[in-house]
Design an enzyme around this catalytic site. Structure first.
Site, short mmCIF file in Angstrom:
data_model
loop_
_atom_site.label_atom_id
_atom_site.label_comp_id
_atom_site.label_asym_id
_atom_site.label_seq_id
_atom_site.Cartn_x
_atom_site.Cartn_y
_atom_site.Cartn_z
CB CYS A 187 -3.09 8.04 11.19
SG CYS A 187 -1.35 7.63 11.30
CD1 TRP A 194 -1.12 0.85 10.52
CD2 TRP A 194 0.18 1.92 9.05
NE1 TRP A 194 -0.65 -0.08 9.61
CE2 TRP A 194 0.15 0.55 8.70
CE3 TRP A 194 0.94 2.78 8.26
CZ2 TRP A 194 0.84 0.03 7.61
CZ3 TRP A 194 1.63 2.28 7.17
CH2 TRP A 194 1.57 0.91 6.85
CG ASN A 242 -3.58 10.32 8.46
OD1 ASN A 242 -2.67 9.54 8.14
ND2 ASN A 242 -4.78 10.25 7.92
N GLY A 243 -0.33 11.17 7.91
CA GLY A 243 0.35 11.47 6.65
C GLY A 243 1.86 11.39 6.82
CE LYS A 270 -12.44 -0.79 5.32
NZ LYS A 270 -12.58 -2.07 4.59
CG HIS A 299 2.61 -22.19 -18.57
ND1 HIS A 299 3.17 -22.68 -19.72
CD2 HIS A 299 1.27 -22.10 -18.80
CE1 HIS A 299 2.22 -22.85 -20.64
NE2 HIS A 299 1.06 -22.52 -20.09
CD GLU A 301 -7.12 -8.27 3.44
OE1 GLU A 301 -6.55 -7.19 3.61
OE2 GLU A 301 -8.15 -8.36 2.74
CE LYS A 360 -10.94 -9.58 1.90
NZ LYS A 360 -10.78 -8.84 0.75
CD GLU A 371 -10.97 -9.81 -2.71
OE1 GLU A 371 -9.94 -9.27 -3.14
OE2 GLU A 371 -11.54 -9.45 -1.66
NE ARG A 418 -8.59 6.63 9.56
CZ ARG A 418 -8.92 7.20 8.41
NH1 ARG A 418 -10.17 7.14 8.00
NH2 ARG A 418 -8.04 7.83 7.68
C1 AGP Z 1 -8.97 -5.30 1.22
O1 AGP Z 1 -9.35 -6.39 1.96
C2 AGP Z 1 -7.81 -4.59 1.64
N1 AGP Z 1 -7.64 -4.45 2.99
C3 AGP Z 1 -7.17 -3.58 0.71
O2 AGP Z 1 -6.59 -4.32 -0.30
C4 AGP Z 1 -8.06 -2.47 0.08
O3 AGP Z 1 -8.98 -3.03 -0.79
C5 AGP Z 1 -7.16 -1.46 -0.63
O4 AGP Z 1 -6.28 -0.87 0.30
C6 AGP Z 1 -7.93 -0.39 -1.36
O5 AGP Z 1 -8.71 0.37 -0.49
P1 AGP Z 1 -9.80 1.37 -1.03
O6 AGP Z 1 -10.84 0.55 -1.73
O7 AGP Z 1 -10.33 2.05 0.18
O8 AGP Z 1 -9.12 2.30 -1.98
#
Ligand code: AGP
Length: 620
Positions: free
Chosen positions: A2, A75, A101-102, A615, A512, A496, A493, A489, A27
């Site tokens: 949002c 969102w 927002n929230g 975001k 395992h 997402e 990536k 990681e 965002r």
């Molecule tokens: C990263 O690519 C993500 N989109 C997500 O995992 C992000 O790192 C996570 O939401 C934490 O965000 P922050 O670092 O703003 O707390």
């Protein structure tokens, strides 16, 4: 998650609000809307989907010229991403427009209360109830200069949950009001004009002067009186003023097709900026901003690192470095689980909260839990003035500059580097490493920006490889030691950005279970540690490559320059510069970012704003 924009001033408010919404797009959102106030009437437009849909509607709607307005990118949480659930929400009498927002957790009883007065709701959102409550509360108050602010305070006192609310009233041609609890909001102060934004990106094109809003505060923006901040009881509060050190250009794409590509390219500079001023002339660490005394740092007997998503992966890497350098036990935990497990915390526990945005609700709640238990909290954060650093005992800013793409890249690399700084600083203060040992690591840190730059110079084969993997159904990532969080990681990536099933494994876990999923042609990315890593970890990972290849995997190997042991078993080799073991993730992560970006791009996906993602995740 949002985006909120508000404007009062001499300019055309619709243009300013739309520009702000555009800058907040990163965002994450699935509908958008605006409301402007002119000649005692509110006019709104809102539409599901991207801003382009809203702009199309606006072109047909022809809203009146106005100098006061609010806007929102939503969102969806309560109610699907439809036109009618989009914000702003307007009261039944058409006099109040609200964006939010929230999550308002007690909206069900409040809605029942409002419905009992005969009001019919037009959406499924939790937000609409605020518009109806505000209009009724305003009506019941005597006329006065801060009538709308008082109505907002009264309504806010009744709300539970997290909210940033911004409202306009048709009878108040010069005023907008906003309220904040657990959700972000900043005030931009221009020359005779005022802005509200979920973050400074909303108004950075107009002013760099900002006011921080605290928890449970209401701000009234009046065209002539300016910004007045009170708590929910109406007591005046002096807001903290600050200057934003990002400029508008830093938030533009700068010629790159995607913000993510620009941010990947900025990593050498970002890493250098994280180190800037923190490595002393004689090889010592200078972390003046860590507002914990040397004694407090010496008293620490346990560290928790708490974070979400990519930041959590940075935390996993912190464990390797901090334990090795300081011999203090480190536990790493996803923030959303931390407080429910009742972790053992006390005054001698240091909780490191890592967050790029500084607004992630799960991390914020973990932080508050840690402080309630009397632990010391150190934030590693990128966004200046955000909630997490404000509520922490100490903060180390990463100085990565604005990260706009939803997928974190430079945010991650700089978090990892900041964790190294924390670990080394603790080792220095506690005297567990000789000065020359610290100085040697400091030299290694100084070399990181160049090493990242060298990786970036060799990315064309990685892009080509990415194009060839665009149709893959699943891609696995393997790593040992510090290569394991890098594998996690890399998989995140890819998931997402490219919506491809991907998993990261500790290479030793392969036998395992996970090895069963390997089929003819399954791409497996292996992060190979340096041959100089202790206890023959390197040899074991080379064996793992052979094991997956023997079962048909297409092996993609990330190995340091000169490591020829991998050559017989690698279908593709991606080279990275020789880097000391603990620091290697800063270079080995970069090709994985490029790979995911290229695969997503080849699949025709929106690299900067992947579906369903936001975001900063400002709800739990
Ligand atoms: C990263 O690519 C993500 N989109 C997500 O995992 C992000 O790192 C996570 O939401 C934490 O965000 P922050 O670092 O703003 O707390």
């Amino acid at each position: 998650m949002c985006g909120i924009v508000g404007y009062v001033g001499p300019q055309d408010s619709l243009g300013v609000v739309l520009e702000g919404l555009r800058r907040l797009e990163y965002r994450g959102y699935d509908s958008a809307g605006v409301a402007v106030l002119a000649d005692g009437q509110l006019s709104t437009a809102k539409k599901a989907g991207k801003l382009a849909n809203l702009e199309k509607q606006l072109a047909e709607a022809d809203l009146p010229a106005a100098t006061i307005g609010i806007g929102h990118t939503r969102w969806a949480t309560h109610g699907g991403p439809t036109d009618r659930n989009a914000h702003p929400h307007v009261s039944a009498d058409g006099r109040v427009a609200v964006v939010h927002n929230g999550i308002i957790e007690n909206f069900v009883p409040l809605r029942a209360e409002v419905e009992a007065t005969g009001v019919e709701f037009t959406s499924e959102t939790d937000t609409e109830v605020v518009a109806h409550l505000l209009t009724a509360t305003y009506r019941a108050l005597p006329a006065g200069p801060d009538r709308l602010a008082e109505a907002m305070r009264a309504v806010s006192r009744r709300l539970e949950g997290a909210f940033t609310l911004v409202a306009t009233h048709a009878d108040e041609p010069d005023t907008i009001v906003a309220s904040r609890r657990n959700s972000p909001l900043v005030v931009g102060v221009g020359d005779g004009e005022y802005f509200l934004g979920s973050d400074v990106a909303a108004f950075i094109g107009h002013t760099r002067n900002a006011l921080e809003l605290g928890q449970d505060q209401v701000v009234e923006i009046d065209r002539t009186r300016g910004a007045t901040v009170t708590d929910f009881s109406g007591n005046r509060v002096e807001p903290t003023a600050y200057t934003v050190d990002w400029d508008a250009a830093a938030a533009e794409k700068g010629g790159y097709p995607w913000f993510m590509l620009k941010e990947i390219a900025e990593q050498p500079r970002a890493v250098a900026d994280t180190l800037l001023g923190r490595l002393g002339e004689s090889g010592e660490l200078v972390l003046d901003e860590v507002r914990l005394s040397d004694q407090e740092l010496r008293d620490i007997d346990k560290i928790f690192v708490v974070a979400c998503g990519t930041a959590f992966h940075a935390g996993l890497l912190a464990k390797y470095a901090i334990e090795h350098w300081t011999r203090i036990p480190v536990e790493v935990e996803v923030a959303s689980e931390f407080r429910y497990r009742d972790p053992v915390l006390d005054r001698s526990t240091l909780v490191v909260v890592i967050s790029q945005s500084g607004e992630t609700m799960d991390s914020l709640m973990a932080l508050r839990h840690a402080r309630d238990q009397k632990a010391r909290v150190l934030a590693i954060c990128n966004a200046n003035g955000s909630t997490i650093p404000r509520e922490s005992d100490a903060v180390l800013y990463t100085h990565a500059g604005p990260e706009v793409a939803v997928a974190s890249t430079k945010g991650f690399l700089t978090q990892v580097v900041a964790c190294y700084l924390v670990g080394l600083f603790l080792a220095q203060v506690r005297g567990v490493k000789y000065a020359d040992e610290i100085a040697a690591i400091v030299d290694d840190l100084r070399a990181l920006p160049d090493a990242v730059a060298r990786v970036l110079e060799q990315m064309e084969p990685v892009r080509e490889l990415g194009r060839s993997l665009a149709d893959a159904n699943t891609i696995l990532f393997l790593g040992r030691h510090v290569g394991f969080p890098v594998a996690l990681e890399g998989a995140l990536k890819l998931k997402e950005l490219a919506y491809i099933h991907a998993e990261g494994f500790a290479a030793g876990e392969l036998k395992h279970g996970p090895i069963a999923v390997i089929d003819q042609g399954t791409p497996v990315v292996v992060i190979v540690p340096s041959p100089r890593t202790r206890e023959s970890v390197h040899g074991k990972v080379v064996s793992n490559i052979q094991e997956v290849r023997a079962r048909g995997a297409r092996t993609i190997v990330i190995a340091e320059d000169g490591d020829d042991d991998v050559l017989p078993f690698a279908d593709h080799v991606i080279r990275v510069p020789r880097t000391p073991t603990l620091l290697a993730p800063v270079v080995t992560t970069v090709p994985l970012q490029v790979l995911a970006c290229e695969i997503a791009d080849t699949r025709g996906l929106d690299v900067d704003q992947p579906r369903n993602l936001a975001k900063s995740v400002t709800v739990e």
